[in-house]
Scaffold this active site. Structure first.
Site, PDB file in Angstrom:
ATOM      1  N   ALA A   1       0.817  -1.210   0.000  1.00  0.00           N
ATOM      2  CA  ALA A   1       0.000   0.000   0.000  1.00  0.00           C
ATOM      3  C   ALA A   1       0.855   1.266   0.000  1.00  0.00           C
ATOM      4  O   ALA A   1       0.463   2.293  -0.559  1.00  0.00           O
ATOM      5  CB  ALA A   1      -0.957   0.003   1.190  1.00  0.00           C
ATOM      6  N   THR A   2       2.036   1.206   0.608  1.00  0.00           N
ATOM      7  CA  THR A   2       2.905   2.387   0.603  1.00  0.00           C
ATOM      8  C   THR A   2       3.245   2.770  -0.839  1.00  0.00           C
ATOM      9  O   THR A   2       3.109   3.937  -1.239  1.00  0.00           O
ATOM     10  CB  THR A   2       4.210   2.112   1.390  1.00  0.00           C
ATOM     11  OG1 THR A   2       3.860   1.779   2.737  1.00  0.00           O
ATOM     12  CG2 THR A   2       5.127   3.319   1.370  1.00  0.00           C
TER      13      THR A   2
ATOM     14  N   ASN B   1      -6.263   3.206  10.323  1.00  0.00           N
ATOM     15  CA  ASN B   1      -5.500   2.091  10.878  1.00  0.00           C
ATOM     16  C   ASN B   1      -5.340   2.149  12.393  1.00  0.00           C
ATOM     17  O   ASN B   1      -4.929   1.170  13.000  1.00  0.00           O
ATOM     18  CB  ASN B   1      -4.120   2.038  10.224  1.00  0.00           C
ATOM     19  CG  ASN B   1      -3.427   3.378  10.235  1.00  0.00           C
ATOM     20  OD1 ASN B   1      -3.919   4.328   9.622  1.00  0.00           O
ATOM     21  ND2 ASN B   1      -2.321   3.478  10.943  1.00  0.00           N
TER      22      ASN B   1
ATOM     23  N   GLN C   1      -6.629  -0.965   5.145  1.00  0.00           N
ATOM     24  CA  GLN C   1      -7.305  -1.601   6.283  1.00  0.00           C
ATOM     25  C   GLN C   1      -8.694  -2.106   5.922  1.00  0.00           C
ATOM     26  O   GLN C   1      -9.269  -2.907   6.661  1.00  0.00           O
ATOM     27  CB  GLN C   1      -7.432  -0.605   7.452  1.00  0.00           C
ATOM     28  CG  GLN C   1      -6.123  -0.223   8.083  1.00  0.00           C
ATOM     29  CD  GLN C   1      -5.459  -1.364   8.849  1.00  0.00           C
ATOM     30  OE1 GLN C   1      -6.097  -2.350   9.226  1.00  0.00           O
ATOM     31  NE2 GLN C   1      -4.166  -1.241   9.070  1.00  0.00           N
TER      32      GLN C   1
ATOM     33  N   SER D   1      -3.267  -3.711   0.196  1.00  0.00           N
ATOM     34  CA  SER D   1      -2.062  -4.413   0.616  1.00  0.00           C
ATOM     35  C   SER D   1      -2.409  -5.838   1.026  1.00  0.00           C
ATOM     36  O   SER D   1      -3.386  -6.055   1.746  1.00  0.00           O
ATOM     37  CB  SER D   1      -1.445  -3.669   1.801  1.00  0.00           C
ATOM     38  OG  SER D   1      -0.301  -4.354   2.247  1.00  0.00           O
ATOM     39  N   ALA D   2      -1.612  -6.816   0.591  1.00  0.00           N
ATOM     40  CA  ALA D   2      -1.941  -8.223   0.874  1.00  0.00           C
ATOM     41  C   ALA D   2      -1.768  -8.575   2.348  1.00  0.00           C
ATOM     42  O   ALA D   2      -2.553  -9.337   2.896  1.00  0.00           O
ATOM     43  CB  ALA D   2      -1.060  -9.142   0.010  1.00  0.00           C
ATOM     44  N   HIS D   3      -0.723  -7.997   2.991  1.00  0.00           N
ATOM     45  CA  HIS D   3      -0.422  -8.500   4.343  1.00  0.00           C
ATOM     46  C   HIS D   3      -1.388  -8.003   5.407  1.00  0.00           C
ATOM     47  O   HIS D   3      -1.296  -8.410   6.565  1.00  0.00           O
ATOM     48  CB  HIS D   3       1.035  -8.216   4.728  1.00  0.00           C
ATOM     49  CG  HIS D   3       1.357  -6.808   5.121  1.00  0.00           C
ATOM     50  ND1 HIS D   3       1.434  -6.423   6.445  1.00  0.00           N
ATOM     51  CD2 HIS D   3       1.623  -5.709   4.394  1.00  0.00           C
ATOM     52  CE1 HIS D   3       1.761  -5.130   6.498  1.00  0.00           C
ATOM     53  NE2 HIS D   3       1.877  -4.675   5.261  1.00  0.00           N
TER      54      HIS D   3
ATOM     55  N   THR E   1      10.007  -6.911 -12.264  1.00  0.00           N
ATOM     56  CA  THR E   1       9.494  -8.277 -12.378  1.00  0.00           C
ATOM     57  C   THR E   1       8.397  -8.518 -11.356  1.00  0.00           C
ATOM     58  O   THR E   1       8.549  -8.177 -10.182  1.00  0.00           O
ATOM     59  CB  THR E   1      10.642  -9.287 -12.170  1.00  0.00           C
ATOM     60  OG1 THR E   1      11.621  -9.036 -13.179  1.00  0.00           O
ATOM     61  CG2 THR E   1      10.157 -10.718 -12.262  1.00  0.00           C
TER      62      THR E   1
ATOM     63  N   CYS F   1       3.319   1.687  12.960  1.00  0.00           N
ATOM     64  CA  CYS F   1       4.296   2.203  12.007  1.00  0.00           C
ATOM     65  C   CYS F   1       5.063   3.376  12.576  1.00  0.00           C
ATOM     66  O   CYS F   1       6.124   3.723  12.095  1.00  0.00           O
ATOM     67  CB  CYS F   1       3.591   2.634  10.719  1.00  0.00           C
ATOM     68  SG  CYS F   1       2.440   1.401  10.146  1.00  0.00           S
TER      69      CYS F   1
HETATM   70  C1  LIG Z   1      -0.393  -0.857   6.602  1.00  0.00           C
HETATM   71  C2  LIG Z   1      -0.896   0.375   5.955  1.00  0.00           C
HETATM   72  C3  LIG Z   1      -0.196   0.984   4.921  1.00  0.00           C
HETATM   73  C4  LIG Z   1       1.131   0.470   4.430  1.00  0.00           C
HETATM   74  O1  LIG Z   1       0.959  -0.713   3.721  1.00  0.00           O
HETATM   75  P1  LIG Z   1       2.237  -1.579   3.244  1.00  0.00           P
HETATM   76  O2  LIG Z   1       1.635  -2.603   2.355  1.00  0.00           O
HETATM   77  O3  LIG Z   1       2.808  -2.151   4.486  1.00  0.00           O
HETATM   78  O4  LIG Z   1       3.160  -0.670   2.541  1.00  0.00           O
HETATM   79  C5  LIG Z   1      -0.735   2.106   4.347  1.00  0.00           C
HETATM   80  N1  LIG Z   1      -1.899   2.612   4.755  1.00  0.00           N
HETATM   81  C6  LIG Z   1      -2.616   2.048   5.756  1.00  0.00           C
HETATM   82  C7  LIG Z   1      -3.912   2.643   6.168  1.00  0.00           C
HETATM   83  C8  LIG Z   1      -2.127   0.917   6.398  1.00  0.00           C
HETATM   84  O5  LIG Z   1      -2.826   0.372   7.382  1.00  0.00           O
END
Ligand SMILES: *Cc1c(COP(=O)(O)O)cnc(C)c1O
Length: 400
Positions: free
Chosen positions: A74-75, A154, A182, A202-204, A243, A329
């Site tokens: 997401a960053t 978040n 989120q 973001s996947a994680h 890639t 973070c």
């Molecule tokens: C975790 C988070 C991010 C960052 O995501 P990454 O995939 O770790 O770079 C950005 N925005 C929000 C709201 C988040 O919770």
């Protein structure tokens, strides 16, 4: 007796679902091809897998597969959306609007834009962490090119009134980006219904692997043009060279597919656990304040301030329970959370906050255990807290 650790920090990251791990494994091994290799079956098979993931993801958010750009998270998606839209629209205007409670992955790129000549408006939020759509209406000018407002916060889980924000942006012809890191996989999310033009995921954060994300980029009404921030092999329609992380993308697709099909049941279950934790705490403790919107909030979020008890001290006392104070973070910094401050909390209230982020793998037993330990620890810490005793000696501590 040592108890197994309890993980309640699912806003920071989530455990990869075993079904996702299983889906990914072949792509490290027998199916290791480069999705950009056009000359042999190793490449074709990797590309097929990426296409499947892209299609699943698009279906889940009401998009076309061509509108999904894979990134590292997401960053990166936020950076691509913000710098990419600003640079592409430079000739049209230089004004960007965002919100005070955004993640640093939005606030920092927007701050960088100022050094490239952008004018920036940061919208305030109310006591529940929501922007007022009328503030947005007033902020948009003829020179506004981009509005970036998050889907779900978040730290406190607050959901902005996105559909209305989307409508305002459409009316005024301004691009609308939303950081949905989120929200994706946790609450229903349809890019047509909310009229969003750019959406970061973001996947994680949804039981997928770290290091993979996506940016939805609208191709119709309007067709969004972005200036890339990475240059090279021209992958992802030239928007994101590099890639492709094939195992990560396969995992992301599987994670979103599971989240999509299990969402109604899962959000009910996680919300019930969250509410059980909340009740278990407030029925046994006074002077606990909920941070965030009481209703318009992620089902897995519980952010509480415990008067007279520093969040950091409480976290230490809860040894073995993984939670966070402020945002994970930024927890390297000791400053009170910018989110709680924007919501009008005093520094004292902000440093007494703890964020519980529940998730798919939490159980009722864990919730009861954590509630009991929080109550015990807060009582203990308050009994030795001059700050709390002094306040109790006088008037009741303000719970607003
Ligand atoms: C975790 C988070 C991010 C960052 O995501 P990454 O995939 O770790 O770079 C950005 N925005 C929000 C709201 C988040 O919770």
């Amino acid at each position: 007796m040592t108890r197994p650790p309890v993980y309640m920090d699912n806003h920071a990251t989530t455990r990869v679902d075993p079904r996702v791990v299983e889906a990914m494994l072949p792509f490290f091994d027998s199916e290791f091809g480069n999705a950009a290799s056009r000359t042999h079956m190793f490449g074709w098979r990797a590309e097929e897998a990426v296409t499947r993931a892209r299609t699943r993801m698009a279906r889940l958010i009401g998009a076309d597969p061509k509108e999904i750009v894979f990134t590292s998270g997401a960053t990166e998606s936020n950076n691509l959306a913000i710098f990419g839209a600003f640079e592409a629209l430079r000739s049209k205007g230089d004004h960007v609007v965002t919100g005070a409670t955004e993640h640093n992955a939005v606030l920092d790129p927007v701050a960088r834009l100022r050094t490239r000549g952008a004018r920036v408006t940061v919208l305030p939020v109310d006591g529940h962490g929501r922007v007022d759509p009328d503030d947005l209406r007033r902020a948009i000018t003829g020179g506004t090119v981009l509005v970036s407002l998050m889907f779900a916060n978040n730290e406190v889980g607050t959901l902005h009134p996105l559909a209305e924000i989307g409508r305002i942006c459409k009316e005024r012809g301004v691009l609308f980006h939303s950081d949905a890191a989120q929200a994706a996989g946790k609450v229903p999310l349809d890019v047509q219904a909310i009229g969003v033009d750019l959406l970061s995921m973001s996947a994680h954060k949804v039981y997928g692997p770290k290091g993979v994300g996506a940016l939805y980029v609208r191709r119709k009404n309007p067709r969004v043009i972005l200036e890339p921030i990475l240059f090279g092999g021209g992958h992802e329609r030239g928007l994101r060279s590099g890639t492709l992380n094939v195992p990560g993308i396969v995992g992301f697709g599987a994670a979103l597919e599971i989240a999509g099909s299990e969402m109604p049941e899962e959000s009910r279950r996680v919300r019930a656990l969250r509410d059980r934790l909340h009740e278990g705490i407030v029925k046994n403790l006074d002077d606990v304040v909920l941070n965030g919107h009481p209703v318009e909030r992620l089902p897995n979020n519980l952010n509480l301030s415990f008067a007279g008890v520093e969040g950091e001290a409480l976290m230490m006392a809860l040894d073995g329970v993984a939670v966070s104070s402020g945002s994970a973070c930024t927890s390297a910094k000791k400053e009170p959370s910018h989110v709680l401050r924007a919501m009008g909390r005093s520094d004292d209230q902000a440093v007494t906050s703890i964020r519980f982020g529940l998730g798919r793998f939490n159980t009722g037993d864990e919730v009861d255990q954590v509630a009991e330990r929080v109550v015990g620890a807060v009582r203990r810490l308050r009994s030795i807290s001059p700050m709390y005793e002094a306040a109790r000696g006088g008037a009741r501590i303000s719970t607003r």
